[in-house]
Motif scaffolding. Structure first.
Motif: not given
Lengths: 106, 89, 168
Positions: A72-75, A78
């Protein structure tokens, strides 16, 4: 067993904080009288709102299964990169379209 | 306990989505509508993640990531469209 | 082939590898580390023609100071703006503030504008490169000079240290 309850409390806490901030941001979007003031609403929703919900999700899935699940770090990353860009584009478009600004009754 | 909290948080996100949708329908200018869409997709993404926690499924992550990507691109493209001045009046 | 060409952008390569590992969400498999490293080396090499020249990061410490300031301010400002959202609208004082900006590198200006926009209550609306002025819209601002001083002290100073701006 005790550990699991504490993590559950943590997940619940982050979920509540996140949804409360998203709600406050949307209330701001609904209430404020002019476009540039409304622009401040989504900033809240993206930063703490979605951020806290994603932290809750990370905490939940990392402790439920084997291993760490932090994708979820990616979201979050981003959204943190894209939110200022879209705010900047929106402000530029609004200046160019000459939206009405709100005048205070003094 | 957790499922009750999840339902409360989904309820709050639902109200935010309704408020954003109201702004989308009403918003006096085109920019307001784009801003409402921007907030709408962010709140929808968060709602989807909460739903994933409720259903105990990690499949919703990909959907949320795609919504984030496409939402950002659509916001930028709509703003570009307004900036180029192709709209009459 | 020199080592510098192989790793055109070490930071970019590292970022790509991390994004790949987060996407597959499996840190234990050796195959994904290999495939990720392969892509992380290949993609910056193939696209190096289109990369703008990036400034050197002089001090990592100040970059982390900047990120720390940004994160704490996001949390504090969120609570402040949450209070403002329920105030009477006539009590709010929305205002345009012109912040003179002494940074030179594009990426430093981008980071500064992003930090301003991410903190609720302020949005960076336009960047004037000629006169290097950031136009910031504040939701509720009683003291213009205090806001400018705050932005300069908390965000601009660490960024200036981190990116080795010559205009000190």
């Amino acid at each position: 067993m005790l550990m699991a309850t504490w993590i559950e409390y943590g997940v619940a806490f982050f979920l509540l904080i996140g949804s409360a901030f998203a709600l406050v941001g949307s209330i701001g979007l609904h209430r404020f009288p002019d476009f540039f003031m409304r622009l401040h609403g989504p900033a809240k929703a993206t930063t703490l709102g979605v951020g806290c919900v994603l932290i809750a999700s990370m905490l939940y899935f990392s402790t439920k299964d084997e291993g760490l699940h932090v994708h979820e770090l990616l979201i979050t990353l981003f959204l943190m990169l894209s939110a200022p860009v879209s705010a900047y584009m929106l402000a530029k478009a609004a200046v160019q379209q000459q939206v009405k600004t709100f005048n205070r009754k003094d | 306990m957790l499922s009750v909290v999840i339902y409360i948080s989904m309820f709050m996100f639902g109200i935010s989505l309704l408020l954003n949708f109201y702004r989308l329908l009403r918003g006096p200018d085109a920019v307001d509508r784009i801003l409402a869409l921007d907030t709408l997709y962010i709140n929808g993404l968060a709602l989807l993640v909460v739903f994933g926690v409720l259903l105990n499924s990690r499949l919703f992550f990909e959907a949320a990531l795609l919504i984030a990507l496409f939402g950002f691109f659509s916001t930028v493209v709509l703003c570009k469209y307004l900036l180029r001045g192709d709209i009459i009046e | 082939m020199s080592r510098a060409r192989w790793f055109a952008h070490p930071l970019g390569s590292f970022g790509l590898l991390m994004v790949w590992m987060l996407l597959v969400d499996d840190f234990s498999s050796v195959g994904h580390w290999l495939l990720g490293s392969f892509l992380a080396i290949l993609i910056p090499r193939l696209t190096s023609t289109w990369w703008p020249s990036l400034p050197r990061i002089r001090s990592w410490k100040y970059l982390f100071v900047f990120i720390w300031h940004m994160l704490t301010d996001i949390i504090v400002a969120n609570f402040q703006v949450a209070r403002l959202a329920f105030k009477k609208i006539d009590d709010l004082q929305p205002r345009w503030v012109q912040v003179p900006c002494e940074l030179e590198e594009d990426i430093a200006i981008f980071l500064l504008a992003s930090a301003i926009s991410l903190a609720p209550g302020t949005v960076a609306a336009s960047v004037d490169r000629e006169r290097s002025i950031l136009t910031v819209h504040a939701l509720h601002c009683e003291d213009e000079q205090a806001l400018i001083a705050e932005i300069k002290r908390r965000y601009e100073q660490p960024l200036k240290e981190a990116f080795a701006c010559s205009a000190l």
